[in-house]
Design an enzyme around this catalytic site. Sequence first.
Site, PDB file in Angstrom:
ATOM      1  N   LYS A 247       0.580  -1.231   0.014  1.00 43.44           N
ATOM      2  CA  LYS A 247       0.341  -0.310  -0.108  1.00 43.44           C
ATOM      3  C   LYS A 247       1.002   1.404   0.336  1.00 43.44           C
ATOM      4  O   LYS A 247       1.239   1.510   0.850  1.00 43.44           O
ATOM      5  CB  LYS A 247      -0.979  -0.050   1.399  1.00 43.44           C
ATOM      6  CG  LYS A 247      -2.351   1.574   0.966  1.00 43.44           C
ATOM      7  CD  LYS A 247      -3.322   2.069   2.443  1.00 43.44           C
ATOM      8  CE  LYS A 247      -2.209   2.679   2.526  1.00 43.44           C
ATOM      9  NZ  LYS A 247      -2.142   3.564   2.145  1.00 43.44           N
TER      10      LYS A 247
ATOM     11  N   GLY B 107       6.346   5.078   8.433  1.00 42.30           N
ATOM     12  CA  GLY B 107       5.763   5.993   8.233  1.00 42.30           C
ATOM     13  C   GLY B 107       5.413   7.017   9.536  1.00 42.30           C
ATOM     14  O   GLY B 107       6.437   6.775  10.298  1.00 42.30           O
ATOM     15  N   SER B 108       4.527   7.494  10.256  1.00 40.54           N
ATOM     16  CA  SER B 108       5.140   8.609  11.356  1.00 40.54           C
ATOM     17  C   SER B 108       4.557   7.346  12.568  1.00 40.54           C
ATOM     18  O   SER B 108       4.459   6.161  12.145  1.00 40.54           O
ATOM     19  CB  SER B 108       3.925   9.244  11.376  1.00 40.54           C
ATOM     20  OG  SER B 108       2.513   8.846  11.722  1.00 40.54           O
TER      21      SER B 108
ATOM     22  N   GLY C  48       1.977   4.129  13.296  1.00 40.42           N
ATOM     23  CA  GLY C  48       2.979   3.194  13.843  1.00 40.42           C
ATOM     24  C   GLY C  48       2.355   2.113  15.212  1.00 40.42           C
ATOM     25  O   GLY C  48       2.718   1.334  15.101  1.00 40.42           O
TER      26      GLY C  48
ATOM     27  N   GLU D   3       9.615   1.528  10.357  1.00 45.63           N
ATOM     28  CA  GLU D   3      10.289   2.385  11.140  1.00 45.63           C
ATOM     29  C   GLU D   3      10.174   3.743  10.757  1.00 45.63           C
ATOM     30  O   GLU D   3       9.034   3.934  10.289  1.00 45.63           O
ATOM     31  CB  GLU D   3      11.145   2.043   9.159  1.00 45.63           C
ATOM     32  CG  GLU D   3      12.107   2.841   9.909  1.00 45.63           C
ATOM     33  CD  GLU D   3      12.356   3.818   8.591  1.00 45.63           C
ATOM     34  OE1 GLU D   3      12.348   5.062   9.251  1.00 45.63           O
ATOM     35  OE2 GLU D   3      12.882   4.158   7.955  1.00 45.63           O
TER      36      GLU D   3
ATOM     37  N   CYS E  28      13.457  10.601   7.370  1.00 45.19           N
ATOM     38  CA  CYS E  28      13.182  10.639   8.584  1.00 45.19           C
ATOM     39  C   CYS E  28      14.504  10.458   9.088  1.00 45.19           C
ATOM     40  O   CYS E  28      15.186  10.853  10.112  1.00 45.19           O
ATOM     41  CB  CYS E  28      12.900   8.984   9.135  1.00 45.19           C
ATOM     42  SG  CYS E  28      13.651   8.317   7.621  1.00 45.19           S
TER      43      CYS E  28
ATOM     44  N   GLU F 227      10.025  16.051  16.022  1.00 42.28           N
ATOM     45  CA  GLU F 227      10.611  15.583  14.553  1.00 42.28           C
ATOM     46  C   GLU F 227       9.743  16.559  13.373  1.00 42.28           C
ATOM     47  O   GLU F 227       8.089  16.572  13.320  1.00 42.28           O
ATOM     48  CB  GLU F 227       9.929  13.935  13.918  1.00 42.28           C
ATOM     49  CG  GLU F 227      10.416  13.641  12.831  1.00 42.28           C
ATOM     50  CD  GLU F 227      10.267  12.514  12.188  1.00 42.28           C
ATOM     51  OE1 GLU F 227       8.836  12.025  11.736  1.00 42.28           O
ATOM     52  OE2 GLU F 227      10.746  11.798  11.382  1.00 42.28           O
TER      53      GLU F 227
END
Length: 500
Positions: free
Chosen positions: A194, A247-248, A252, A269, A303, A403
């Site tokens: 996806k 992703g974020s 996550g 990750e 990231c 972040e």
Amino acid sequence: MNVFSDPMQRLNPGVQSFLKQPMRLLIDGQFVDACDGREFETYDPATNSLIARVAEAGVADIEAAVAAANRALVGPWAKMPPAAREAVIHRLADLLEKYADDIAQLESLDSGKPAAQIRAVDLELAIGALRYNAGWPSKLHGQTIPVNAPDMHVYTRREPIGVVAAIVPWNFPLCQACFKLAPALAAGCTVVLKPAEQTPLSALLLGKLAMEAGLPPGVLNVVPGFGKVAGQALVEHPGVSKIAFTGSEAVGKHIVRTAASDLKHVSMELGGKNPNVIFADADLDVAAATAAMAIFFYSGQVCAAGSRLMVERKVYEQVLDIVVAETRKLKLGHGLAADTALGPLISADQFARVSGFVERAKAEGVECVIGGQKPGGDLANGHFLEPTILVNASDSREVVVEEIFGPVLVMQPFDTIEELTARANNTGYGLSAGVWTKDVSKAHKVAAALQAGTVWINTYGQFDSAAPWGGYKQSGFGRDNGEEGIEKFLQTKTVWTHCS
Ligand code: ADP
């Protein structure tokens, strides 16, 4: 012609003809419309103009994709000898090499990132991941185990973990897809990929090339769609054994909670707030110039971005001057223009989020030395933000600990190693870090003390498909790349045989 007036005219004929085709889901080897016929739109973030309408996967499409992946798991793919599986993965790498320029243009249009940088970085990493992992199928051997019970022959088999949901973000669409697809295929898994809703196009092209490479139907299914519908349906689906997510942090954590209901395997990750540390004895010109690229590469939407630059106090002003000078050289522009160093942010939402950080920081007294504005002229319709450097921010400011995922660098001085490591580690993240010094023992001492999954010494942002990549703390768990990268797509079966 000005690239902003008609970016499509800049595309190679192959990309233009790809974009004229309907953008459909890939399920069971066929390109199909969504069951309910829904579509969504994908935009060029540099101009805010429509690129294509894309079939939008809903729950029924996820159902079909997962069913196809489960059938494929026990079909010809499972019986394919290792050498044949290796050959298919190499053929896919060959096709990425053959069409690398086209893929880079398509990805650039969809993501806003400079095409030349995508060609040099993303394509090389994606191809590298396929080539590296293509070598694994013939080497996934188990062991014979010397057990205590008499007359027993015991051995282990390394088996694929099952159907993998690969859920990837918009900042490295093709590359992240290949980081997950390559080891999953090498392990013998089947995949439902996806892509992020902002950048669905390169995943569809990857799916097309995978079919050309000879991947049996259902081994790779590609389901563009929204996280809350298609992503959520994948995470909840009992036919999925493993979720490989990048992703974020917020999504996550949500996925981990959802996946707990039927104990799916997950690897995460997530984000990073990465300290890049320059000591006074470093090669300051190289360290400072690299520090600018460490944050501003891909407009900070990385990231691993070196978003917190910590500099030994006695050279702080000198380094600041060099970083500012380097930043002034960076030309913002359309990703398809050859002289563009920095593209736009991915979306209006992302622009609002990133500029919100800058505005709140300024309101709290943090000083903005350069940037922070939305440029006008040709760039006015896109989601561009000037590269920004903030100084005089105390450690508790959100721009120091959060972040930002945009072109925003926070610079801070430090005095001692102990103080530096304590402050650098005082964050929930632990993805990566940089250390610049000519003193080898100091470099390794600091590398050991920093809580991060990757530390770069006298360099920054290096990746290789053989080198594990992933986070400490809330930056995630599990590693992409290297031997650990394939481990997470395998499970061990122990077989006992009575042989008296
Ligand atoms: P970013 O902040 O980089 O956009 P996200 O974590 O929002 O990162 O998105 C990363 C990927 O996760 C995208 O493919 C997105 O569609 C997907 N996603 C978002 N929400 C969910 C969810 N609830 N379940 C599964 N996938 C999701």
